[in-house]
Design a protein around this motif. Structure first.
Motif, PDB file in Angstrom:
ATOM      1  N   ALA A   1      30.091  18.119  60.092  1.00  0.00           N
ATOM      2  CA  ALA A   1      29.715  19.089  59.566  1.00  0.00           C
ATOM      3  C   ALA A   1      28.583  19.902  61.193  1.00  0.00           C
ATOM      4  N   ALA A   2      27.693  18.914  62.234  1.00  0.00           N
ATOM      5  CA  ALA A   2      27.140  19.580  62.670  1.00  0.00           C
ATOM      6  C   ALA A   2      28.575  20.301  64.459  1.00  0.00           C
ATOM      7  N   ALA A   3      29.314  19.672  64.175  1.00  0.00           N
ATOM      8  CA  ALA A   3      30.720  20.097  65.023  1.00  0.00           C
ATOM      9  C   ALA A   3      31.076  21.269  64.487  1.00  0.00           C
ATOM     10  N   LEU A   4      31.281  21.193  63.416  1.00  0.00           N
ATOM     11  CA  LEU A   4      31.336  22.399  62.294  1.00  0.00           C
ATOM     12  C   LEU A   4      30.639  23.807  62.847  1.00  0.00           C
ATOM     13  N   MET A   5      29.682  23.754  62.359  1.00  0.00           N
ATOM     14  CA  MET A   5      28.212  24.383  62.594  1.00  0.00           C
ATOM     15  C   MET A   5      28.760  24.794  64.136  1.00  0.00           C
ATOM     16  N   GLY A   6      28.684  24.188  65.337  1.00  0.00           N
ATOM     17  CA  GLY A   6      28.280  24.916  66.241  1.00  0.00           C
ATOM     18  C   GLY A   6      29.363  25.346  66.744  1.00  0.00           C
ATOM     19  N   GLN A   7      31.262  25.036  66.762  1.00  0.00           N
ATOM     20  CA  GLN A   7      32.016  26.278  66.363  1.00  0.00           C
ATOM     21  C   GLN A   7      31.364  27.509  65.583  1.00  0.00           C
ATOM     22  N   LEU A   8      31.328  27.379  64.140  1.00  0.00           N
ATOM     23  CA  LEU A   8      31.045  28.190  63.699  1.00  0.00           C
ATOM     24  C   LEU A   8      30.017  29.445  64.349  1.00  0.00           C
ATOM     25  N   ARG A   9      28.923  28.996  64.727  1.00  0.00           N
ATOM     26  CA  ARG A   9      27.766  29.124  65.889  1.00  0.00           C
ATOM     27  C   ARG A   9      28.548  30.344  66.612  1.00  0.00           C
ATOM     28  N   VAL A  10      29.383  30.006  67.402  1.00  0.00           N
ATOM     29  CA  VAL A  10      29.488  30.562  68.735  1.00  0.00           C
ATOM     30  C   VAL A  10      30.934  31.407  68.289  1.00  0.00           C
ATOM     31  N   ALA A  11      31.594  31.116  67.626  1.00  0.00           N
ATOM     32  CA  ALA A  11      32.505  31.979  66.911  1.00  0.00           C
ATOM     33  C   ALA A  11      32.207  33.247  66.605  1.00  0.00           C
ATOM     34  N   MET A  12      30.943  33.249  65.576  1.00  0.00           N
ATOM     35  CA  MET A  12      30.209  34.823  65.424  1.00  0.00           C
ATOM     36  C   MET A  12      29.775  35.487  66.227  1.00  0.00           C
ATOM     37  N   ALA A  13      29.191  33.616  66.836  1.00  0.00           N
ATOM     38  CA  ALA A  13      28.548  34.540  68.231  1.00  0.00           C
ATOM     39  C   ALA A  13      29.570  35.986  69.040  1.00  0.00           C
ATOM     40  N   ALA A  14      30.240  35.659  69.178  1.00  0.00           N
ATOM     41  CA  ALA A  14      31.883  36.171  69.816  1.00  0.00           C
ATOM     42  C   ALA A  14      32.070  37.794  69.052  1.00  0.00           C
ATOM     43  N   TYR A  15      32.180  37.485  68.041  1.00  0.00           N
ATOM     44  CA  TYR A  15      32.459  38.715  66.921  1.00  0.00           C
ATOM     45  C   TYR A  15      31.440  39.614  66.872  1.00  0.00           C
ATOM     46  N   ALA A  16      29.725  38.770  66.859  1.00  0.00           N
ATOM     47  CA  ALA A  16      28.818  39.830  66.763  1.00  0.00           C
ATOM     48  C   ALA A  16      28.503  40.786  68.345  1.00  0.00           C
ATOM     49  N   ALA A  17      28.968  40.219  69.220  1.00  0.00           N
ATOM     50  CA  ALA A  17      29.106  40.967  70.843  1.00  0.00           C
ATOM     51  C   ALA A  17      29.749  41.713  70.736  1.00  0.00           C
ATOM     52  N   GLU A  18      31.882  41.767  70.062  1.00  0.00           N
ATOM     53  CA  GLU A  18      32.114  42.559  69.918  1.00  0.00           C
ATOM     54  C   GLU A  18      31.866  43.977  69.584  1.00  0.00           C
ATOM     55  N   GLY A  19      30.792  43.893  68.930  1.00  0.00           N
ATOM     56  CA  GLY A  19      30.008  44.675  68.231  1.00  0.00           C
ATOM     57  C   GLY A  19      30.632  45.157  66.635  1.00  0.00           C
ATOM     58  N   HIS A  20      31.433  44.613  66.061  1.00  0.00           N
ATOM     59  CA  HIS A  20      31.907  44.291  64.426  1.00  0.00           C
ATOM     60  C   HIS A  20      30.644  45.083  64.058  1.00  0.00           C
ATOM     61  N   GLY A  21      30.696  45.087  62.178  1.00  0.00           N
ATOM     62  CA  GLY A  21      29.392  45.119  61.684  1.00  0.00           C
ATOM     63  C   GLY A  21      29.491  43.619  60.643  1.00  0.00           C
ATOM     64  N   CYS A  22      28.165  43.914  60.222  1.00  0.00           N
ATOM     65  CA  CYS A  22      28.436  43.013  59.424  1.00  0.00           C
ATOM     66  C   CYS A  22      29.280  42.459  58.450  1.00  0.00           C
ATOM     67  N   ASP A  23      29.899  43.279  57.994  1.00  0.00           N
ATOM     68  CA  ASP A  23      31.598  42.920  56.572  1.00  0.00           C
ATOM     69  C   ASP A  23      32.220  42.035  57.951  1.00  0.00           C
ATOM     70  N   THR A  24      32.549  42.858  59.128  1.00  0.00           N
ATOM     71  CA  THR A  24      33.790  42.037  59.353  1.00  0.00           C
ATOM     72  C   THR A  24      33.366  41.308  59.835  1.00  0.00           C
ATOM     73  N   VAL A  25      31.984  40.325  61.027  1.00  0.00           N
ATOM     74  CA  VAL A  25      31.919  39.439  61.362  1.00  0.00           C
ATOM     75  C   VAL A  25      32.017  38.365  60.435  1.00  0.00           C
ATOM     76  N   LEU A  26      30.639  38.358  59.035  1.00  0.00           N
ATOM     77  CA  LEU A  26      31.580  37.689  58.506  1.00  0.00           C
ATOM     78  C   LEU A  26      33.332  37.132  58.158  1.00  0.00           C
ATOM     79  N   GLY A  27      33.445  38.365  58.345  1.00  0.00           N
ATOM     80  CA  GLY A  27      35.038  38.629  57.070  1.00  0.00           C
ATOM     81  C   GLY A  27      35.919  37.497  58.147  1.00  0.00           C
TER      82      GLY A  27
END
Length: 556
Positions: free
Chosen positions: A371-397
């Protein structure tokens, strides 16, 4: 008749007060008892052959062990004399309290040693003392400390053990004014609870076991130390005189903590106006020390595992939160206190291409390293999607698809918000996560219901995977709280009850954002058996105002 000085016959006085005399030769085991001493022991002529071993059946096993230890101290030079209370078995089945005082004597320096002394019936001594064992002498002496023993059994950390020791449940039954605790860690004694005067804050928090300090000495020798005067204490530890300024204790007992044959640490128990430590005192404190040792031995591995889990978890969380012109951000994370497993809770804050702030909080299913390892991967992926400027719906998708592709059979709840602190505009979407709370400038709190979709990571064939979002405006002075369910949920309790508890703590907390974050953790996760980890993230817009967070629309 004229005044006459009364005649003093020492032998008659000793006999009348039932005080007998003895002499013991350690080299041969020969023991001489006068008639009064034999009466005190309740010995029949056939039961005594002149050897000290003849007394063993008459003395309780634990008392025999105590007397043997005192005699060993006397012969080794660690003591000049001893004084001890013990119990003697009588022929009618009763036990009688008895007191012996012995002194080592030599006919010449370096010559053969003998122990000589007196022994007497001590029934009257213990008839009225507050710390004697109960009349039914079979009773566990720790019964008087039952409440404290129960609290020790519930403790989940060394700090909680120290809190029990400093409470009235421990101090009152012992008749003590204070208790200190040192725990052995890698060959050093770590002070967890220190009893010194207010002006002695430089007392060493950690010391080498070889250092000449009372707690260190009893750990090293596995023998207790008792002092009934400040003079005798400072005569042995002159370097500790400066730590006594403002500290009024005049007597102390220092007790080693042992469990399963392992040294754990030591206790210091401090008293006012104690002139003697009776056998009953020894028994009570020794029993208490065993209970404390068991508690410390049990919680030390929990503390260490919890530290490892927290370090692993914190290593996967963001190292820093970006600067937030126009507002403030506060974050907190706390590992579960029950158990030592890492969890999947996380938070994140990133600066967006348009200058806004991207905020996320989430919880990956499970409490293990996966769970901790998946959390780390998911957090980094979401940060990358957010940094690309996507909207909330796209980032979560995108995050949901990413987690599903990891083929882990785990899902995660999450919230993602875009916040423009200069205007207060908020865009927020939810993936099955508990709703945020909003604290207005006047301290009132509302639950913010967000549009959203299912948890992240569910297979696409399960159906709907879109994440609609809500837009709103954050007024100056308002604070938005994002949190994981570990801050709210308790086993067997309705979620709304926990949410109301969180809202009340949020509303009644201090105005400073960092202090408010600490207040929420202390209030809601301070229990010793919290089963889940918890994370929180708060954002506050600068200034003061009364405009509420108003939903402006919903976009699917």
């Amino acid at each position: 008749m004229g005044d006459r000085e009364p005649r003093l016959e020492p032998g008659e006085a000793l006999a009348a007060t039932r005080v007998g005399c003895f002499a013991w030769d350690p080299a041969t085991g020969r023991l001489t008892l006068d008639p009064v001493a034999r009466t005190v022991f309740g010995l029949l002529p056939a039961e005594f052959t002149g050897l000290s071993s003849d007394l063993r059946p008459k003395i309780r096993a634990e008392d025999w062990e105590l007397l043997s230890g005192l005699s060993a101290d006397l012969l080794s030079g660690r003591r000049n004399a001893y004084s001890a209370y013990f119990r003697v078995h009588l022929h009618d089945g009763r036990s009688r309290w008895t007191h012996a005082r012995g002194t080592l004597v030599r006919e010449r320096p370096g010559g053969a040693a003998r122990v000589v002394g007196v022994i007497r019936d001590a029934t009257l001594d213990l008839a009225h003392t507050a710390l004697r064992l109960p009349a039914e002498e079979e009773q566990d002496p720790l019964r008087a400390l039952g409440e404290g023993a129960l609290a020790l059994a519930r403790a989940m950390s060394v700090d909680e053990v120290a809190e029990v020791l400093g409470s009235e449940t421990s101090l009152r039954p012992l008749g003590a004014k204070a208790i200190s605790l040192g725990v052995l860690e890698q060959g050093r004694l770590q002070m967890v609870r220190t009893v010194v005067s207010p002006g002695s804050s430089d007392f060493p928090a950690k010391s080498r076991l070889a250092d000449s300090l009372p707690l260190n000495d009893v750990v090293r020798t596995n023998s207790p130390l008792f002092f009934t005067s400040v003079h005798s204490f400072l005569d042995r530890y002159p370097g500790l005189a400066r730590y006594r300024v403002g500290f009024s204790a005049t007597a102390a007992a220092f007790l080693p903590l042992m469990d399963e044959g392992q040294p754990i640490g030591a206790l210091g128990v401090f008293y006012d106006d104690r002139s003697v430590f009776s056998f009953a005192d020894h028994t009570l404190m020794t029993g208490w020390a065993k209970a404390v040792a068991r508690a410390v031995h049990r919680v030390v591995p929990l503390d260490r595992s919890r530290e490892i889990a927290a370090a692993l978890q914190n290593a996967m969380l963001p190292r820093r939160i970006p600067r937030t012109p126009g507002g403030l951000v506060a974050v907190r994370y706390r590992t579960a206190r029950k158990g030592v497993r890492v969890g999947g809770d996380w938070y994140d804050a990133v600066t967006l291409p348009d200058g806004g702030l991207g905020l996320a909080i989430g919880d990956v299913q499970g409490h293990d390293t996966e769970a901790a390892a998946l959390m780390g991967q998911l957090r980094v992926a979401m940060a990358a999607y957010a940094a690309e400027g996507h909207g909330c719906d796209t980032v979560l998708g995108k995050a949901s698809a990413f987690l599903a592709q990891l083929d882990s059979d785990r899902f995660a709840t999450c919230q993602y918000l875009r916040v423009a602190l200069d205007t207060g505009e908020v865009q927020a979407a939810n993936a099955g996560h508990p709703p945020p709370l909003l604290r207005h400038a006047d301290g009132t709190v509302d639950v913010v219901r967000l549009a959203g979709g299912p948890p992240l990571g569910l297979p696409a064939e399960w159906g709907r995977t879109a994440y609609p979002y809500t837009t709103a405006r954050l007024a100056p002075g308002e604070t938005l709280l994002l949190y994981s369910d570990g801050l709210v949920e308790k086993p067997g309790e309705d979620f709304d009850v926990g949410l109301s508890r969180l809202a009340a703590a949020f509303s009644g907390g201090p105005p400073d954002l960092e202090e408010l974050a600490d207040h929420l953790l202390d209030t809601l996760t301070g229990g010793p058996h919290a089963e889940d980890d918890a994370a929180l993230l708060m954002v506050r817009r600068d200034g003061a105002g009364t405009t509420a967070l108003q939903p402006l629309g919903r976009r699917d």
